[in-house]
Motif scaffolding. Structure first.
Motif, PDB file in Angstrom:
ATOM      1  N   GLU A 234      19.039  49.656  14.544  1.00 54.62           N
ATOM      2  CA  GLU A 234      19.019  48.511  13.634  1.00 54.62           C
ATOM      3  C   GLU A 234      19.166  49.003  12.190  1.00 54.62           C
ATOM      4  O   GLU A 234      19.883  48.413  11.393  1.00 54.62           O
ATOM      5  CB  GLU A 234      17.718  47.710  13.775  1.00 54.62           C
ATOM      6  CG  GLU A 234      17.747  46.410  12.944  1.00 54.62           C
ATOM      7  CD  GLU A 234      16.388  45.720  12.833  1.00 54.62           C
ATOM      8  OE1 GLU A 234      15.379  46.292  13.282  1.00 54.62           O
ATOM      9  OE2 GLU A 234      16.363  44.607  12.282  1.00 54.62           O
TER      10      GLU A 234
ATOM     11  N   GLY B   8      21.963  44.401  17.799  1.00 55.41           N
ATOM     12  CA  GLY B   8      23.202  43.716  17.444  1.00 55.41           C
ATOM     13  C   GLY B   8      23.266  43.388  15.963  1.00 55.41           C
ATOM     14  O   GLY B   8      24.293  43.575  15.309  1.00 55.41           O
ATOM     15  N   SER B   9      22.125  42.951  15.409  1.00 52.66           N
ATOM     16  CA  SER B   9      22.146  42.562  14.001  1.00 52.66           C
ATOM     17  C   SER B   9      22.291  43.778  13.089  1.00 52.66           C
ATOM     18  O   SER B   9      22.564  43.645  11.908  1.00 52.66           O
ATOM     19  CB  SER B   9      20.882  41.770  13.656  1.00 52.66           C
ATOM     20  OG  SER B   9      19.747  42.593  13.800  1.00 52.66           O
ATOM     21  N   GLY B  10      22.089  44.977  13.646  1.00 49.24           N
ATOM     22  CA  GLY B  10      22.274  46.190  12.852  1.00 49.24           C
ATOM     23  C   GLY B  10      23.727  46.404  12.459  1.00 49.24           C
ATOM     24  O   GLY B  10      24.017  46.985  11.404  1.00 49.24           O
ATOM     25  N   GLY B  11      24.639  45.943  13.297  1.00 52.53           N
ATOM     26  CA  GLY B  11      26.056  46.072  12.987  1.00 52.53           C
ATOM     27  C   GLY B  11      26.541  47.510  12.975  1.00 52.53           C
ATOM     28  O   GLY B  11      25.907  48.397  13.556  1.00 52.53           O
TER      29      GLY B  11
ATOM     30  N   GLY C 171      22.666  51.427  12.336  1.00 46.40           N
ATOM     31  CA  GLY C 171      23.868  50.852  12.906  1.00 46.40           C
ATOM     32  C   GLY C 171      24.467  51.662  14.031  1.00 46.40           C
ATOM     33  O   GLY C 171      23.867  52.611  14.542  1.00 46.40           O
TER      34      GLY C 171
END
Lengths: 386, 627
Positions: A281, A247-250, A284
């Motif tokens: 990550e 998720g934090s990879g966007g 993305g």
């Protein structure tokens, strides 16, 4: 002589040169592209180092590539002849590891050949597809109605599944069942039979849950899947961390070598089962979509090759193998995204590991062989002409 | 298959492939949807979580429980392992620091390259092990020179240590690195710690869960590149529990060393009432430290191919024909079948059964023998006659009651069953009927009968304790040796054997040792009040042919080692108030009376001198017995 009859009627015997020209080189290119992504990820997993994973994985891929092309040269008639013997060998090896495991008192999946560790369940994935394709070859749609016809292939699929389940290796057992099921379906087994089996499977699963057939850790994985927060620092840790990293990879990712979650060791097993997470990550959603797209393309190659084959054996073989590939990457990616429980299936061509790499490459070799020999007609019995 | 049929099947195939293709597309959509959900819709939430993901955790290994002898002497303890660590970012020149370090502590080229490789693989602030097992002098030297060794620090962890080495290795086993199959079997996260060791054999394996303890956990905060900022919480683990064994290490040491005078053998000493195993030795043995360190394949090959079997605990896993020691069982079976012990049999040195001739070990014969005479002289002909009268099944039943033919349930992995044959067994395994000649052979402990030294020790214990079904064990208590309460009365059930029968057999054993010309008279104990009663045995491992018998049976000294007889001796002491039982087996040692009996005598003298069962640890203590 039978063989001469064949050459007179069928396509001319091909030379190696002709065969090589017939290899689907574009597909080989896609395979190399996916493997290269894998090398880059293993480089990143080692914090920007060739050692200890990337260099070894490259060597294995090189060997795999040669093996793949060699197998692609083997014609379908020979493949048909070795289908049953290969299955028998894989079966015996599976029993052997089970017995050896019993003696060693614990889970046993490998046979140590000093140079490599042989994992019979991996060989079985290929052998089962070959054997089922060999079996169904030559049956008409009418034949498929008869229940007697289905007894042998059902046993062929279920016995090794049982052995693998006993190891215990739930992921592989699941894959064997599903690949077997897919071949049964495209071979023309009637619809309602699947409905019945499905109903029995549900009842069976209910029974298995309430007995002690499943290991505690396997039950725990299912429960953790249903509610990861229940066990945030235990078994649920993997999946929670995997989701955070993904998720934090966007959309565009954090950049090559910049995946903080992976590199700070929050992500477990980043070089094997969770390598897709690290990829997503760092690159993305864009990267993820491209990679899944590449895999889908490879599966599509398999399906198209299956549809173009003139022999039923070739058709079933190419289809079964592409289904195998599909399940491989689907189960792995769905697992790291928290769509299905963690079952421990590596990402083909990318995860670090020797045996899985070899099986996947052998599978590609067989698919390409079906394409190279697409116009070959095979007789009903043992591959020779009728 | 005609053309139309093949078109039909192809059509069905294509249609269904397309159908499944639709399914695959659906699954892929789910995958993409999930990616979209996680990486676009929820991405901000996960970015925050990632930012907060600064709390790392580390497992703290508990210290492993000690293994103590019955008086609290440590048999397995944990030694501090001093290691030199290196943090690469703290040194301006790694190579130079290593060179300086090597001047204080010698390092091989292999160790040096290992450090450099390790360095390339890990991040600059992670400590790397430079050298383990530093001596005190080396630690001191490094500590003094620390200012000149930037980046080096001394760290300590624990290492298992066995002060008695090979003397206890067959009992304690050893600890070693966790294997793939251990991981699959045991979900404890401790096993995944690098360098963690678990019990692989012996008591270390048997009581692994007790000794291991529970892991502690330390949570610490790291910054965005992963450097530790501070420790947040620290929850200490629960150390493994100490275990007090039944062993008397002094006696164990004596037994092992006394036995080591022969090439290969086993000895067991136990308390006949409590079942406490006081000493259990098997020679040769191995060095447990080598296993913890990891063996080279050459060392391993040498151990595996050693004909004297250093890896086998012969006391529980060596199976030997019991030879004449088995006559104790034949005697009891005869008494149970109503044989009058005073009735005599005449031994002329040979007896005939059909066409076959069965010889007594003494060619000239023993003359007129009653039961205790026959035990004293170990007369084979007397027992041939008993066997002929009562049959194999009666003998087998008695032998099983006394613990032969099945594992005793000792708390040590690897115990063997042995074998007590009877008619049913032979029919089941060989599909042949039993022959009477076999009854004769087995009645004197030859032929099919197989026993372990432990079983023979249990057998003689049950004879000596008045027929109670005592079972051997090594675990005395978990926890502190000083807390162990004195042993209560024996709780083992009576086997319902007539005490008169046992008295007759014990009298026979008394005469073996304490009467002139008894087979073990030369190995008697002459210290008043400590006399032993025993039974010799020499079990043949080869067949003596008629031709050889007519030429004269070859002496053991003239045979290659592995064809010589096994020498056995079972005994209890003191003869009039029994407390301790002992069994000695010397592999291919020759005669029981000449080789095994003197060893057993010395062990039983030492045992009674120490008297471990009656000595109170709280008064005498035992801690002064460290080597």
């Amino acid at each position: 002589m039978v063989l001469q009859l064949h050459t007179a009627r069928g396509p001319r015997k091909m030379t190696i040169g002709t065969k090589l020209r017939n290899v689907t080189w574009s597909m080989v290119l896609v395979i190399c592209a996916v493997a290269s992504i894998g090398f880059a990820m293993l480089y990143s997993a080692a914090h920007g180092s060739y050692d200890p994973w990337m260099d070894r994985q490259m060597a294995r891929f090189g060997i795999g590539l040669v093996m793949m092309l060699a197998i692609a040269m083997v014609d379908l008639r020979s493949l048909m002849k070795i289908a049953y013997p290969l299955y028998a060998i894989a079966f015996v090896l599976l029993i052997y590891v089970d017995v050896a495991g019993e003696i060693g008192m614990g889970a046993q999946r490998w046979i140590d050949l000093k140079v490599i560790q042989l994992q019979p369940s991996e060989i079985m994935k290929i052998a089962l597809v070959l054997a089922l394709a060999r079996y169904f070859h030559g049956f008409t749609y009418e034949d498929m109605k008869r229940p007697m016809v289905l007894i042998i292939p059902t046993l062929m699929a279920l016995l090794p599944t049982g052995l693998v389940l006993k190891q215990p290796d739930l992921g592989t057992a699941l894959m064997l069942t599903m690949v077997g099921g897919a071949i049964f379906f495209v071979a023309g087994v009637r619809w309602w039979k699947f409905a019945v089996v499905f109903a029995i499977a549900i009842a069976g699963a209910y029974f298995a849950w309430n007995s002690d057939l499943l290991h505690d850790y396997q039950k725990k994985r299912v429960l953790t899947f249903l509610d990861p927060s229940q066990d945030a620092l235990g078994a649920g840790y993997h999946i929670t961390q995997s989701k955070i990293a993904l998720g934090s990879g966007g959309v565009f990712g954090k950049g090559f070598l910049q995946g903080s979650q992976s590199h700070l060791d929050f992500l477990p097993e980043r070089q094997t089962d969770f390598i897709f997470t690290m990829f997503a990550e760092e690159f993305g959603m864009v990267g993820g979509v491209v990679l899944v797209g590449l895999y889908s393309l490879l599966v599509l190659y398999g399906i198209v090759i299956a549809l173009r084959s003139r022999s039923h054996f070739g058709r079933l073989l190419a289809y079964g193998l592409s289904a195998n590939l599909f399940l491989y990457f689907f189960i792995n990616t769905a697992m790291v995204m928290g769509l299905i429980p963690v079952v421990g299936i590596p990402l083909p061509l990318i995860s670090y590991g020797g045996t899985a790499m070899m099986t996947v490459m052998i599978g590609f070799g067989l698919i390409i062989s079906v394409y190279v020999h697409r116009d070959m007609r095979l007789g009903r019995r043992n591959g020779d002409d009728e | 298959m005609n053309k139309q049929q093949s078109q039909t099947i192809q059509r069905v195939f294509s249609r269904r492939v397309v159908l499944l293709g639709g399914g695959q597309v659906l699954l892929l959509s789910a995958l993409f949807g999930r990616m979209y959900y996680l990486q676009v819709l929820e991405s901000d939430k996960y970015k925050v979580l990632a930012e907060e993901n600064r709390i790392n955790r580390r497992l703290l290994p508990p210290s492993r429980g000690l293994i103590l002898d019955r008086f609290g002497v440590p048999l397995a303890n944990n030694f501090p392992n001093y290691r030199a660590m290196l943090i690469a970012e703290q040194t301006p020149d790694l190579e130079e620091t290593l060179r300086d370090f090597a001047q204080l502590v010698p390092m091989s080229e292999r160790e040096r390259t290992k450090v450099l490789r390790e360095r390339a693989r890990s991040r600059a602030f992670m400590p790397i092990t430079v050298k383990e097992d530093l001596t005190w002098e080396q630690v001191a030297q490094v500590e003094i020179n620390l200012p000149d060794l930037p980046g080096i620090s001394i760290d300590v962890d624990q290492k298992r240590h066995y002060p008695y080495g090979g003397i206890t290795s067959h009992i304690l086993g050893y600890v070693a690195s966790v294997s793939e199959s251990d991981l699959a079997r045991d979900p404890d996260p401790l096993l995944q710690l690098p360098g963690f060791h678990i019990g692989k054999n012996g008591l270390e394996k048997q009581y692994e869960t007790l000794l291991r303890g529970k892991a502690g956990e330390s949570q610490f905060e790291v910054n965005s590149v992963g450097r530790t900022i501070r420790e947040l919480t620290r929850q200490e683990g629960q150390p493994g529990e100490d275990m007090v064994t039944t062993l008397d290490i002094g006696l164990q040491q004596f037994t092992h060393q006394r036995l080591a005078s022969e090439l290969a053998g086993a000895a067991v000493v136990m308390d006949i009432f409590s079942g406490d195993v006081l000493a259990l030795a098997s020679t040769p043995s191995y060095d447990p430290a080598a296993f913890s360190r990891g063996l080279t394949s050459l060392e391993w090959q040498a151990l595996v191919s050693d004909i004297y079997g250093p890896l086998t605990n012969k006391a529980i896993a060596g199976q030997y024909p019991p030879g004449s020691t088995f006559k104790l069982m034949t005697s009891l079976a005869a008494l149970k079948s109503g044989i009058n012990p005073s009735a005599t049999v005449f031994c002329s040195g040979v007896t005939a059964l059909g066409n076959a001739r069965f010889h007594c070990w003494r060619k000239e014969g023993h003359g007129t023998q009653n039961m205790t005479d026959a035990l004293k002289n170990s007369c084979d002909v007397y027992f041939y006659e008993m066997a002929r009268r009562i049959g194999i099944d009666a003998i087998a039943e008695m032998a099983r009651q006394f613990g032969l033919g099945q594992a005793e349930g000792l708390d040590l992995p690897g115990e063997k069953n042995g074998l007590i044959p009877d008619r049913a067994w032979k029919r089941a395994t060989m599909g042949e009927p039993w022959h009477q000649g076999e009854t004769l052979v087995n009645a004197i402990g030859q032929g099919f009968v197989q026993t372990t030294p432990l079983q023979l020790c249990v057998m003689v214990s049950r004879v000596a304790n008045g027929g109670y079904a005592v079972r051997p064990h090594l675990m005395r208590a978990a926890g502190d040796a000083n807390q162990v309460k004195a042993d209560g009365p024996s709780t083992f059930p009576s086997m319902g054997i007539d005490t008169d029968w046992l008295t007759i057999v014990r009298t026979g054993m008394d005469r073996v040792s304490n009467e002139l010309r008894g087979t073990a008279y030369r190995s008697r104990i002459t210290i008043p009040g400590m006399e032993l009663a025993g039974k010799t045995g020499s079990s043949q491992v080869r067949r003596i042919t008629m031709a050889e018998r007519s030429r004269g049976v070859r002496k053991n000294e003239n045979l290659p080692w592995n064809q010589r007889d096994h020498a056995l001796f079972v005994a209890f002491a003191p003869v009039h108030a029994p407390r301790y039982a002992c069994c000695v087996v010397v592999e291919h040692g020759g005669g029981g009376s000449t080789v095994a009996a003197p060893i057993a005598r010395d062990i039983l003298i030492e045992c009674q001198r120490r008297d471990p069962s009656r000595r109170n640890p709280n008064i005498e203590g035992g801690r002064n017995e460290m080597p």
